[in-house]
Design an enzyme around this catalytic site. Structure first.
Site, PDB file in Angstrom:
ATOM      1  N   THR A   1     -17.039  99.890 -90.464  1.00 35.39           N
ATOM      2  CA  THR A   1     -15.751  99.622 -91.121  1.00 35.39           C
ATOM      3  C   THR A   1     -15.352  98.181 -90.788  1.00 35.39           C
ATOM      4  O   THR A   1     -15.627  97.687 -89.702  1.00 35.39           O
ATOM      5  CB  THR A   1     -14.644 100.595 -90.673  1.00 35.39           C
ATOM      6  OG1 THR A   1     -14.325 100.369 -89.296  1.00 35.39           O
ATOM      7  CG2 THR A   1     -15.066 102.049 -90.867  1.00 35.39           C
ATOM      8  N   GLY A   2     -14.701  97.517 -91.734  1.00 33.10           N
ATOM      9  CA  GLY A   2     -14.385  96.109 -91.535  1.00 33.10           C
ATOM     10  C   GLY A   2     -15.674  95.305 -91.462  1.00 33.10           C
ATOM     11  O   GLY A   2     -15.847  94.455 -90.597  1.00 33.10           O
TER      12      GLY A   2
ATOM     13  N   GLY B   1     -18.067  92.304 -87.973  1.00 33.26           N
ATOM     14  CA  GLY B   1     -18.621  93.441 -88.712  1.00 33.26           C
ATOM     15  C   GLY B   1     -19.788  93.019 -89.587  1.00 33.26           C
ATOM     16  O   GLY B   1     -20.839  93.672 -89.613  1.00 33.26           O
TER      17      GLY B   1
ATOM     18  N   TYR C   1      -0.487  94.284 -80.459  1.00 36.27           N
ATOM     19  CA  TYR C   1      -1.937  94.273 -80.692  1.00 36.27           C
ATOM     20  C   TYR C   1      -2.669  94.812 -79.456  1.00 36.27           C
ATOM     21  O   TYR C   1      -3.539  95.675 -79.557  1.00 36.27           O
ATOM     22  CB  TYR C   1      -2.386  92.847 -81.004  1.00 36.27           C
ATOM     23  CG  TYR C   1      -3.885  92.654 -81.064  1.00 36.27           C
ATOM     24  CD1 TYR C   1      -4.602  92.982 -82.210  1.00 36.27           C
ATOM     25  CD2 TYR C   1      -4.587  92.130 -79.973  1.00 36.27           C
ATOM     26  CE1 TYR C   1      -5.980  92.800 -82.274  1.00 36.27           C
ATOM     27  CE2 TYR C   1      -5.969  91.952 -80.023  1.00 36.27           C
ATOM     28  CZ  TYR C   1      -6.655  92.279 -81.178  1.00 36.27           C
ATOM     29  OH  TYR C   1      -8.014  92.098 -81.223  1.00 36.27           O
TER      30      TYR C   1
ATOM     31  N   SER D   1     -16.699  90.830 -93.281  1.00 32.05           N
ATOM     32  CA  SER D   1     -16.590  89.476 -92.719  1.00 32.05           C
ATOM     33  C   SER D   1     -16.649  89.562 -91.199  1.00 32.05           C
ATOM     34  O   SER D   1     -16.668  90.649 -90.627  1.00 32.05           O
ATOM     35  CB  SER D   1     -15.262  88.821 -93.151  1.00 32.05           C
ATOM     36  OG  SER D   1     -14.173  89.567 -92.637  1.00 32.05           O
ATOM     37  N   GLY D   2     -16.666  88.406 -90.552  1.00 32.00           N
ATOM     38  CA  GLY D   2     -16.565  88.338 -89.095  1.00 32.00           C
ATOM     39  C   GLY D   2     -17.631  89.135 -88.353  1.00 32.00           C
ATOM     40  O   GLY D   2     -18.791  89.197 -88.751  1.00 32.00           O
TER      41      GLY D   2
END
Length: 252
Positions: A17-18, A24, A155, A21-22
């Site tokens: 999941t996610g 993931g 966060y 980009s980045g």
């Protein structure tokens, strides 16, 4: 065949999941290059499309909101249709919120906790029936769940909730022989600063931050991806654990 391509994870199926980009996407690429079949999710169709292109024929890209239970149910159905069962789940979708404590609104708090803590909980719940015996679940936590960092209070709380879930879900999934672990990134150079601020400001901010990192450099996304792959597939006697990939920052 590309030199980098191998078959270490041939026949393995993983959901990330996610993954558009980045960290993931870097993890998806590492695993796909080693022969795994990868299904990634994201919230933006354009990003998903370019990620799907980058990953090649071993990848499926699904538009899915990590905090929506309807979307998570649909995702489980889609994974079942595409893969039948899976060998690993990397629950990586999340958002950051840099907000001073005094200015944090209920709306911001709710969004952070919904995407970073509630979404992952139900993602694991809904996909557990599809996980094969011996599967690995990996959650993305953060250095902010052990170190108090200004501007990241909500966060940090959402990631601390995930750290706790890593332990409790691991215990509950033991009878199914599913391991649950967490990867805890510190400052990783994902290129986000360059995208969100002018080049000079980004460089200045990064060099200031580097002075505070014990190893005096940012981590590379691949350093996190390798840790995720290890936890998902290779760490067969490891569960309930969190591996920091933070240049030593959480070890003060």
């Amino acid at each position: 065949m590309d030199h980098n391509q191998g078959n270490k994870y041939a026949g393995k199926k993983i959901v990330i999941t996610g993954g558009s980009s980045g960290l993931g996407l870097t993890t998806a690429k590492l695993l796909a290059d080693e022969g795994a079949s990868v299904l990634i999710t994201g919230r933006t169709q354009a990003k998903l499309d370019s990620a799907r292109e980058e990953l090649g024929s071993n990848a499926v890209a699904v538009l899915s909101d990590a905090a929506s239970l309807t979307d998570i149910d649909e995702l489980a159905n889609r994974v079942k249709a595409e893969f039948g069962t899976i060998d690993a789940l990397f629950v990586n979708a999340g958002i950051t919120g840099f907000v001073p404590f005094e200015l944090t609104t209920e709306e911001m708090y709710d969004e952070l906790l919904a995407i970073n803590a509630k979404g992952p909980y139900f993602t694991v719940q809904k996909l557990t029936p599809l996980l094969n015996e011996g599967s690995g679940v990996v959650l993305t936590t953060s250095i902010a769940n052990t170190v108090g960092i200004p501007m990241l209070s909500a966060y940090g709380a959402s990631k601390a909730a995930l750290r706790s879930m890593t332990r409790s879900l691991a215990r509950e999934l033991l009878p199914r022989k599913i391991r649950v672990n967490a990867v805890s990134p510190g400052p990783i150079d994902t290129g986000i600063m360059e995208k969100t601020m002018p080049k000079e400001a980004a460089e200045q901010t990064k060099s200031q931050m580097e002075q505070q990192i014990h190893m005096l450099r940012f981590g590379a996304p691949l350093e996190v991806a390798k840790t995720v792959a290890f936890l998902a597939f290779d760490a067969t006697y490891t569960t309930e654990a969190e591996i920091p990939v933070d240049g030593g920052g959480s070890q003060i």
